[in-house]
Motif scaffolding. Structure first.
Motif, PDB file in Angstrom:
ATOM      1  N   ASN A  49     -10.135  24.386   3.521  1.00 34.53           N
ATOM      2  CA  ASN A  49      -9.436  24.948   2.413  1.00 34.53           C
ATOM      3  C   ASN A  49      -8.348  26.090   3.187  1.00 34.53           C
ATOM      4  O   ASN A  49      -7.864  27.012   2.241  1.00 34.53           O
ATOM      5  CB  ASN A  49     -10.052  25.442   1.229  1.00 34.53           C
ATOM      6  N   VAL A  50      -7.810  25.700   4.281  1.00 33.21           N
ATOM      7  CA  VAL A  50      -6.985  26.488   5.009  1.00 33.21           C
ATOM      8  C   VAL A  50      -5.754  25.437   5.159  1.00 33.21           C
ATOM      9  O   VAL A  50      -5.578  24.547   5.543  1.00 33.21           O
ATOM     10  CB  VAL A  50      -7.396  27.025   6.311  1.00 33.21           C
ATOM     11  N   LYS A  51      -4.496  26.153   4.782  1.00 33.22           N
ATOM     12  CA  LYS A  51      -3.329  25.203   4.795  1.00 33.22           C
ATOM     13  C   LYS A  51      -2.828  25.637   6.477  1.00 33.22           C
ATOM     14  O   LYS A  51      -3.084  26.534   6.946  1.00 33.22           O
ATOM     15  CB  LYS A  51      -2.068  26.057   3.921  1.00 33.22           C
ATOM     16  N   GLY A  52      -2.333  24.360   6.602  1.00 35.86           N
ATOM     17  CA  GLY A  52      -1.769  24.087   8.263  1.00 35.86           C
ATOM     18  C   GLY A  52      -0.386  23.861   8.202  1.00 35.86           C
ATOM     19  O   GLY A  52      -0.015  23.042   7.590  1.00 35.86           O
ATOM     20  N   ILE A  53       0.218  24.573   9.175  1.00 37.66           N
ATOM     21  CA  ILE A  53       1.731  24.352   9.542  1.00 37.66           C
ATOM     22  C   ILE A  53       1.812  23.964  11.149  1.00 37.66           C
ATOM     23  O   ILE A  53       1.322  24.855  11.865  1.00 37.66           O
ATOM     24  CB  ILE A  53       2.824  25.713   9.120  1.00 37.66           C
ATOM     25  N   ILE A  54       2.379  22.783  11.224  1.00 33.37           N
ATOM     26  CA  ILE A  54       2.027  22.511  12.644  1.00 33.37           C
ATOM     27  C   ILE A  54       3.536  22.037  13.007  1.00 33.37           C
ATOM     28  O   ILE A  54       4.131  21.074  12.397  1.00 33.37           O
ATOM     29  CB  ILE A  54       1.325  21.151  12.773  1.00 33.37           C
ATOM     30  N   PHE A  55       4.171  22.549  14.099  1.00 29.53           N
ATOM     31  CA  PHE A  55       5.486  22.394  14.621  1.00 29.53           C
ATOM     32  C   PHE A  55       5.242  21.387  15.604  1.00 29.53           C
ATOM     33  O   PHE A  55       4.382  21.340  16.437  1.00 29.53           O
ATOM     34  CB  PHE A  55       6.078  23.558  14.812  1.00 29.53           C
ATOM     35  N   SER A  56       6.172  20.465  15.692  1.00 28.47           N
ATOM     36  CA  SER A  56       6.465  19.419  16.750  1.00 28.47           C
ATOM     37  C   SER A  56       7.972  19.219  17.202  1.00 28.47           C
ATOM     38  O   SER A  56       8.859  19.239  16.310  1.00 28.47           O
ATOM     39  CB  SER A  56       5.870  18.226  16.366  1.00 28.47           C
ATOM     40  N   ILE A  57       8.239  19.073  18.524  1.00 30.40           N
ATOM     41  CA  ILE A  57       9.476  18.656  18.792  1.00 30.40           C
ATOM     42  C   ILE A  57       9.803  17.037  18.511  1.00 30.40           C
ATOM     43  O   ILE A  57       9.140  16.281  18.700  1.00 30.40           O
ATOM     44  CB  ILE A  57       9.460  19.050  20.258  1.00 30.40           C
ATOM     45  N   ASP A  58      11.102  16.987  17.922  1.00 31.44           N
ATOM     46  CA  ASP A  58      11.143  15.479  17.778  1.00 31.44           C
ATOM     47  C   ASP A  58      12.002  14.930  18.648  1.00 31.44           C
ATOM     48  O   ASP A  58      13.332  14.986  18.942  1.00 31.44           O
ATOM     49  CB  ASP A  58      12.186  15.391  16.608  1.00 31.44           C
ATOM     50  N   ASP A  59      11.428  14.307  19.829  1.00 30.51           N
ATOM     51  CA  ASP A  59      12.158  13.915  21.043  1.00 30.51           C
ATOM     52  C   ASP A  59      11.291  12.515  21.500  1.00 30.51           C
ATOM     53  O   ASP A  59      10.129  12.057  20.797  1.00 30.51           O
ATOM     54  CB  ASP A  59      12.120  14.527  22.319  1.00 30.51           C
TER      55      ASP A  59
END
Length: 84
Positions: A49-59
């Motif tokens: 029950n932990v929120k995750g924020i995941i960044f990714s490059i859009d290429d």
């Protein structure tokens, strides 16, 4: 990395965790391994029950990974910077 993250989130109370940037893993691991890590970590976050924020490059090099990220995510926010 999976073991360390799991130990941290199981032993300490976190409201959220963020990864900056999941695409960077592709520099060191192949797509299959990176996707496996992504599935593992998103499932572990849900179980705890932990929120995750995941960044990714859009290429182009991250295109397939981003499709997987979208599939396992509840929400997707796209940011871009366009210079004219």
């Amino acid at each position: 990395m999976s073991i360390t993250i799991t130990q941290k989130i199981e032993n300490t109370k976190y409201d959220y965790i963020y990864f900056d940037c999941i695409s960077t893993i592709l520099l060191y691991k192949d797509l299959k391994e990176t996707e496996r890590f992504l599935y593992y970590i998103t499932n572990k976050l849900r179980l705890l029950n932990v929120k995750g924020i995941i960044f990714s490059i859009d290429d182009n090099s991250s295109k397939e990974l981003n499709q997987t990220l979208e599939a396992v995510s509840d929400n997707v926010v796209v940011f871009w910077n366009r210079t004219l």
